[in-house]
Write an enzyme that holds these catalytic residues in place. Structure first.
Site, mmCIF file in Angstrom:
data_model
loop_
_atom_site.group_PDB
_atom_site.id
_atom_site.type_symbol
_atom_site.label_atom_id
_atom_site.label_comp_id
_atom_site.label_asym_id
_atom_site.label_seq_id
_atom_site.Cartn_x
_atom_site.Cartn_y
_atom_site.Cartn_z
ATOM 1 N N SER A 32 0.774 -1.291 -0.234
ATOM 2 C CA SER A 32 0.157 0.022 0.142
ATOM 3 C C SER A 32 0.731 1.153 0.064
ATOM 4 C CB SER A 32 -0.865 -0.173 1.219
ATOM 5 O OG SER A 32 -1.790 0.997 1.181
ATOM 6 N N HIS A 59 -3.034 -0.758 -3.180
ATOM 7 C CA HIS A 59 -4.267 0.273 -2.928
ATOM 8 C C HIS A 59 -4.185 1.256 -3.964
ATOM 9 C CE1 HIS A 59 -4.756 -1.779 1.755
ATOM 10 N NE2 HIS A 59 -4.803 -2.432 0.468
ATOM 11 N N ASP A 152 -4.360 -4.737 5.956
ATOM 12 C CA ASP A 152 -4.777 -5.562 4.539
ATOM 13 C C ASP A 152 -3.527 -6.306 4.392
ATOM 14 O OD1 ASP A 152 -6.092 -6.701 2.611
ATOM 15 O OD2 ASP A 152 -5.489 -4.987 1.361
#
Length: 209
Positions: A32, A59, A152
């Protein structure tokens, strides 16, 4: 509390032990915040004849088109594509998840896109891809989790480990955002926790395990 990792203990012998007897068919890489920079350092280490499919997921904002495949196609010797719904996962190719859809790998090893709700505020979500890839590839999968600002990927890495796959996490001390690798370390006790330069050196070895 930050996850504590003695990266000095991740010796050449520990890497050799983690790779022993493995035959890697596919690699999934999640990141990310700071992930583009990390992948710019990592992916050029892949040789042009690198066999395993490599699927990268970051992301990305859902309200605009991802240009990651285009960006990395100019940097890599391997073919680079954005993952397309119902397309087979092919060897010797680097894939990127597009914007706005969750990306999964089905049991017959084709990509699947879906509009299910966000996971950890992200769509595409790393957990969704990693969990599905773990079920599709089992012990033939390697999961790599890099820098990021939320958790995540932790459950995805846990699923990979449970299915017998190899789990590699970037050392949080060197990550631009440490929350993502720390979350995975706490949850799944990955096989290897390595600085980015060591992961780069390791990548080409995954083909020959």
């Amino acid at each position: 509390m930050k996850a504590k990792v003695d990266t000095a203990a991740q010796s050449a012998q520990s890497v050799e032990d983690a790779l022993a007897g493995r035959r890697i068919e596919a690699i999934v890489i999640g990141a990310s915040a700071g992930g583009v920079d990390a992948l710019v350092e990592l992916l050029p280490a892949l040789p042009p004849d690198f066999r395993p499919a490599t699927v990268c997921i970051l992301h990305v904002p859902s309200d605009r088109e991802s240009r990651l495949a285009e960006l990395f196609a100019a940097r890599l010797a391997l073919p680079v594509r954005e993952a397309v719904d119902k397309a087979p996962v092919e060897d010797n190719t680097v894939y990127f998840a597009g914007a706005g859809y969750h990306l999964s790998i089905e049991q017959d090893r084709v990509f699947s896109l879906s509009c299910e709700p966000s996971v950890h505020y992200a769509r595409p979500a790393i957990d969704v891809l990693m969990e599905s890839a773990a079920d599709a590839y089992g012990d033939g999968l390697a999961g790599i989790l890099l820098t990021g600002a939320n958790i995540d990927g932790a459950e995805g890495m846990q699923r990979i480990r449970q299915r017998g796959g190899l789990t590699i996490v970037q050392d949080p001390a060197g990550a631009q955002a440490s929350a993502m690798p720390e979350g995975a370390i706490r949850l799944c006790a990955p096989h290897l926790v390595l600085p980015l330069a060591a992961i780069r050196a390791l990548l080409p070895q995954l083909e020959t395990t």
